[in-house]
Design an enzyme around this catalytic site. Structure first.
Site, PDB file in Angstrom:
ATOM      1  N   GLY A  76       0.824  -1.201   0.000  1.00  0.00           N
ATOM      2  CA  GLY A  76       0.000   0.000   0.000  1.00  0.00           C
ATOM      3  C   GLY A  76       0.858   1.251   0.000  1.00  0.00           C
ATOM      4  O   GLY A  76       1.952   1.269   0.578  1.00  0.00           O
ATOM      5  N   ILE A 152      -1.544  -9.915  -4.137  1.00  0.00           N
ATOM      6  CA  ILE A 152      -1.751 -10.589  -2.858  1.00  0.00           C
ATOM      7  C   ILE A 152      -2.998 -11.463  -2.906  1.00  0.00           C
ATOM      8  O   ILE A 152      -2.992 -12.612  -2.449  1.00  0.00           O
ATOM      9  CB  ILE A 152      -1.824  -9.570  -1.711  1.00  0.00           C
ATOM     10  CG1 ILE A 152      -0.442  -8.933  -1.494  1.00  0.00           C
ATOM     11  CG2 ILE A 152      -2.306 -10.238  -0.415  1.00  0.00           C
ATOM     12  CD1 ILE A 152      -0.410  -7.827  -0.471  1.00  0.00           C
ATOM     13  N   ARG A 173     -11.401  -3.994  -8.792  1.00  0.00           N
ATOM     14  CA  ARG A 173     -12.049  -2.743  -9.182  1.00  0.00           C
ATOM     15  C   ARG A 173     -12.870  -2.907 -10.458  1.00  0.00           C
ATOM     16  O   ARG A 173     -13.951  -2.337 -10.601  1.00  0.00           O
ATOM     17  CB  ARG A 173     -10.976  -1.655  -9.370  1.00  0.00           C
ATOM     18  CG  ARG A 173     -11.537  -0.288  -9.709  1.00  0.00           C
ATOM     19  CD  ARG A 173     -10.454   0.761  -9.628  1.00  0.00           C
ATOM     20  NE  ARG A 173      -9.312   0.407 -10.485  1.00  0.00           N
ATOM     21  CZ  ARG A 173      -8.184   1.100 -10.522  1.00  0.00           C
ATOM     22  NH1 ARG A 173      -8.023   2.159  -9.755  1.00  0.00           N
ATOM     23  NH2 ARG A 173      -7.202   0.730 -11.335  1.00  0.00           N
ATOM     24  N   ARG A 176     -12.466  -8.659 -15.149  1.00  0.00           N
ATOM     25  CA  ARG A 176     -11.483  -9.220 -16.066  1.00  0.00           C
ATOM     26  C   ARG A 176     -11.522 -10.744 -15.937  1.00  0.00           C
ATOM     27  O   ARG A 176     -12.183 -11.279 -15.045  1.00  0.00           O
ATOM     28  CB  ARG A 176     -10.069  -8.686 -15.789  1.00  0.00           C
ATOM     29  CG  ARG A 176      -9.464  -9.098 -14.471  1.00  0.00           C
ATOM     30  CD  ARG A 176      -8.055  -8.512 -14.332  1.00  0.00           C
ATOM     31  NE  ARG A 176      -7.335  -9.034 -13.196  1.00  0.00           N
ATOM     32  CZ  ARG A 176      -7.388  -8.550 -11.970  1.00  0.00           C
ATOM     33  NH1 ARG A 176      -8.169  -7.511 -11.709  1.00  0.00           N
ATOM     34  NH2 ARG A 176      -6.679  -9.087 -10.984  1.00  0.00           N
ATOM     35  N   ARG A 232      -6.162  -2.959   4.850  1.00  0.00           N
ATOM     36  CA  ARG A 232      -5.930  -1.795   5.683  1.00  0.00           C
ATOM     37  C   ARG A 232      -7.122  -1.648   6.620  1.00  0.00           C
ATOM     38  O   ARG A 232      -8.263  -1.952   6.244  1.00  0.00           O
ATOM     39  CB  ARG A 232      -5.766  -0.519   4.855  1.00  0.00           C
ATOM     40  CG  ARG A 232      -4.435  -0.399   4.130  1.00  0.00           C
ATOM     41  CD  ARG A 232      -3.287  -0.167   5.100  1.00  0.00           C
ATOM     42  NE  ARG A 232      -2.017   0.110   4.437  1.00  0.00           N
ATOM     43  CZ  ARG A 232      -1.131  -0.805   4.112  1.00  0.00           C
ATOM     44  NH1 ARG A 232      -1.392  -2.095   4.353  1.00  0.00           N
ATOM     45  NH2 ARG A 232       0.022  -0.465   3.534  1.00  0.00           N
ATOM     46  N   ASP A 255      -5.749  -8.468  10.825  1.00  0.00           N
ATOM     47  CA  ASP A 255      -4.343  -8.100  10.967  1.00  0.00           C
ATOM     48  C   ASP A 255      -4.183  -6.592  10.996  1.00  0.00           C
ATOM     49  O   ASP A 255      -3.125  -6.087  11.359  1.00  0.00           O
ATOM     50  CB  ASP A 255      -3.519  -8.681   9.814  1.00  0.00           C
ATOM     51  CG  ASP A 255      -2.033  -8.407   9.977  1.00  0.00           C
ATOM     52  OD1 ASP A 255      -1.499  -8.679  11.076  1.00  0.00           O
ATOM     53  OD2 ASP A 255      -1.392  -7.919   9.027  1.00  0.00           O
ATOM     54  N   HIS A 279      -0.767  -6.227  12.728  1.00  0.00           N
ATOM     55  CA  HIS A 279      -0.275  -5.795  11.415  1.00  0.00           C
ATOM     56  C   HIS A 279       1.078  -6.447  11.103  1.00  0.00           C
ATOM     57  O   HIS A 279       2.087  -5.760  10.913  1.00  0.00           O
ATOM     58  CB  HIS A 279      -0.157  -4.274  11.345  1.00  0.00           C
ATOM     59  CG  HIS A 279      -0.182  -3.756   9.924  1.00  0.00           C
ATOM     60  ND1 HIS A 279      -0.602  -2.492   9.596  1.00  0.00           N
ATOM     61  CD2 HIS A 279       0.168  -4.347   8.742  1.00  0.00           C
ATOM     62  CE1 HIS A 279      -0.504  -2.311   8.287  1.00  0.00           C
ATOM     63  NE2 HIS A 279      -0.037  -3.433   7.754  1.00  0.00           N
ATOM     64  N   GLY A 281       1.432  -8.872   8.555  1.00  0.00           N
ATOM     65  CA  GLY A 281       1.358  -9.570   7.274  1.00  0.00           C
ATOM     66  C   GLY A 281       2.664  -9.521   6.508  1.00  0.00           C
ATOM     67  O   GLY A 281       3.035 -10.476   5.828  1.00  0.00           O
TER      68      GLY A 281
END
Length: 317
Positions: A76, A152, A173, A176, A232, A255, A279, A281
């Site tokens: 990110g 990921i 988003r 496909r 997030r 996480d 957090h 990961g």
């Protein structure tokens, strides 16, 4: 003017760095206010320190008047995009695609399996020296929905395959097709959520995904479903999640949280049916080798004026 590169990993520990650049080590220091390693005006590539507080990461930005590339060591880039106004125009912002897929996907599966199979309850029972057997759900035969099907998300599906899940649905988003099948657009989430036993969040934090998992999203999840967040914290509306956890309708493995770090006394700590990891990961033994390879490759590309990898955006005036 020197062509300096600020690295948060000591340069002599990175094999394959190209000649023609001056490499300076800067990771912000223990307190976060360590002096800059050189004149910020000479820095042409800034590699953002990893696992440092946000003010440390962005402190140099307004001083880097000639920077051309900002490279994060995270998937990110929201920490940096939150301060885009401080960055001069024409800078390529690159993320660390390829660095965190293995470790983050491992953790997503770990949290999923631990939650389904009751590992937190077993740990508490062990501490109390109590033999507490019970019947728990398996991951086998479950329907899994991956929200955020990038590198990921794809790595998570790689690791789901041996567990005999009934179905994997993928959301990104836009629509496909991949070798594994259709990736649905975000607009189709409402119809997919009621069918999922496990929902795994891997999406980046953007304006579109902030608060994506709100009360309406959670209400569409089936009774007894598990929400896993390795994305997030701000992708999830914490208040709405707490309401669902407290009534026992769903469970969660997180996480990341909002706020983060989760402060003492926050109700999420004691909410029923939630497993929280701090957090973690990305920070594993898999991180450094992959981060070093990425930096050497990117800097060779930079010196040879070849296209950089993982360019997320180029800043504008």
């Amino acid at each position: 003017m020197s062509a300096d590169v600020w690295l948060p990993i000591p340069p002599d520990e990175i094999e394959g760095l190209p000649e023609g650049l001056r490499y300076l080590f800067w990771d912000g220091g223990e307190s976060g206010d360590e002096e800059f390693p050189g004149d910020p005006a000479d820095c042409v590539v800034y590699v953002v320190p990893y696992m440092k507080r946000w003010p440390v990461k962005v402190r140099p930005l307004e001083h880097l008047t000639n920077v051309q590339v900002i490279q994060t060591l995270t998937a990110g880039v929201d920490d940096v995009t939150a301060r885009l106004s401080a960055i001069v125009p024409g800078v390529q912002l690159c993320n660390a695609r390829g660095v965190h897929e293995a470790s983050t996907a491992e953790l997503a599966l770990t949290l999923t399996l631990a939650s389904l199979r009751g590992i937190p309850q077993f740990v508490r029972a062990q501490q109390a020296e109590r033999w507490q057997s019970a019947f728990y759900p398996a991951l086998a035969d479950k329907s899994v929905l991956i929200v955020g099907y990038g590198a990921i998300g794809s790595a998570v599906e790689d690791r789901l395959v041996p567990f005999e899940v009934a179905r994997v649905a993928r959301v990104a988003r836009s629509r496909r097709t991949t070798a594994r099948g259709l990736v649905h657009p975000l607009t189709e989430l409402p119809s997919l959520l009621p069918e999922a036993d496990v929902v795994i969040l891997c999406t980046p934090l953007t304006e579109e995904t902030q608060g994506l998992v709100d009360a309406e999203f959670l209400a569409r999840m089936k009774d007894g479903a598990l929400l896993v967040n390795v994305a997030r914290g701000a992708v999830v509306d914490t208040k709405a999640l707490l309401a669902e956890l407290e009534n026992g309708r769903i469970t969660a493995a997180l996480d990341v949280t909002d706020p983060e770090p989760l402060p003492p006394g926050h109700p999420l700590w004691q909410a029923p049916g939630v497993l929280i990891s701090p957090h973690v990961g990305g920070p594993t033994s898999a991180f450094l080798p992959r981060a070093k390879r990425l930096l050497a490759d990117q800097l060779n590309r930079f010196v040879n004026q070849e296209p950089l990898r993982n360019v997320i955006l180029t800043t504008r005036a």
